[in-house]
Write an enzyme that holds these catalytic residues in place. Sequence first.
Site, PDB file in Angstrom:
ATOM      1  N   ARG A   1     162.817 102.328 -40.265  1.00 27.77           N
ATOM      2  CA  ARG A   1     162.682 101.941 -39.555  1.00 27.77           C
ATOM      3  C   ARG A   1     163.970 101.183 -38.668  1.00 27.77           C
ATOM      4  O   ARG A   1     163.447  99.813 -39.029  1.00 27.77           O
ATOM      5  CB  ARG A   1     161.425 102.101 -39.320  1.00 27.77           C
ATOM      6  CG  ARG A   1     161.807 101.682 -37.604  1.00 27.77           C
ATOM      7  CD  ARG A   1     160.688 102.123 -36.775  1.00 27.77           C
ATOM      8  NE  ARG A   1     159.886 103.659 -36.656  1.00 27.77           N
ATOM      9  CZ  ARG A   1     158.932 103.807 -36.035  1.00 27.77           C
ATOM     10  NH1 ARG A   1     158.465 103.274 -34.541  1.00 27.77           N
ATOM     11  NH2 ARG A   1     159.111 104.714 -35.622  1.00 27.77           N
TER      12      ARG A   1
ATOM     13  N   HIS B   1     164.637 111.298 -36.085  1.00 28.74           N
ATOM     14  CA  HIS B   1     163.651 111.025 -36.414  1.00 28.74           C
ATOM     15  C   HIS B   1     162.855 112.388 -37.269  1.00 28.74           C
ATOM     16  O   HIS B   1     161.586 113.117 -36.465  1.00 28.74           O
ATOM     17  CB  HIS B   1     162.630 110.836 -35.358  1.00 28.74           C
ATOM     18  CG  HIS B   1     161.470 109.936 -35.549  1.00 28.74           C
ATOM     19  ND1 HIS B   1     160.688 109.683 -36.936  1.00 28.74           N
ATOM     20  CD2 HIS B   1     160.729 109.640 -34.236  1.00 28.74           C
ATOM     21  CE1 HIS B   1     160.373 109.035 -36.719  1.00 28.74           C
ATOM     22  NE2 HIS B   1     159.126 108.899 -35.104  1.00 28.74           N
TER      23      HIS B   1
END
Length: 298
Positions: A103, A130
Amino acid sequence: MTQDFLTIEDCSGSQLLAMLDLAQTLKTERAKGIERDSLRGKTLAMIFEKPSTRTRVSFEVAMNELGGRAMVLQKTDLQLGRGETVADTAQVLSRYVHALMLRAHNHATLEELAEYASVPVINGLTNLHHPCQIMADLLTVREHCGSIAGKVVAWVGDGNNVCHSWMQAAVALGFTLRIATPEGFEPSLEMPESEHIIFCVNASEAVRDADVVVTDTWVSMGDDDTLSRRMSFLEYQVNGELMAQAKDSAIFMHCLPAHRGEEVSDDVLDGPQSVVFDEAENRLHAQKAVLLWCMGAM
Ligand code: CP
Ligand code: NVA
């Protein structure tokens, strides 16, 4: 064969559908108490530059339930946090673990990790994409609305990471994505024009007779939280009045965390059309399929 999963475009439409089918099977099996250990002996290292609840926990549980294990590495705890390069980190971690999840603030960091890693790399959210969220979202749409093909999905809000992954999914799977963003918050993803992506002048136009209404935070992690930014989004709240313009059967989705009273009103988030907790649960099932695909164990 192992594969990276950096964006939805890393998979063909048929691969996405196969992963969604597998996710559905895994969800059904889990409900019946059937276990699989396809990733026994495998370790996933997850690096976080930003906070996470769903991504962190669902990946860790997914690895455990598939017989493997996962470790959480906050960037600040790694030498990466004090200047070791992404390339060196990628090469070192590839000697220990079987897959990496990152991330990151900048998508370029993820691409660099993937370039130097010799194990598959999975995107756990960047400023631009995402994809794991969208796999869970697609699974949720299929569960609640049947097939995704031919459906109309209305995106209301910031045209950033989650919206970008929806755009790639619309093109890959052939559904319609109507996008309504405030001026200055349009998607920045460069994509060829597509009949599947329609830019709307306001939220009502996007939502009218839609099957699915989706929104996201007005202030993403890493964004400057300014009054002028918040003012830009005021007409883009998903509330009862807006939701009433979608089909009666429409579902409301949000990747969470939600900011109640901002991008979504309580009555919508907690109302009968909201499927946000199914969506959050589906992160687990969808990511099991992503892990199996990436590690060549599908
Ligand atoms: N939706 C999502 O990615 O949630 P987290 O930030 O909690 O991981
Ligand atoms: N757009 C949000 C998604 C959080 C899961 C962000 O980037 O913060």
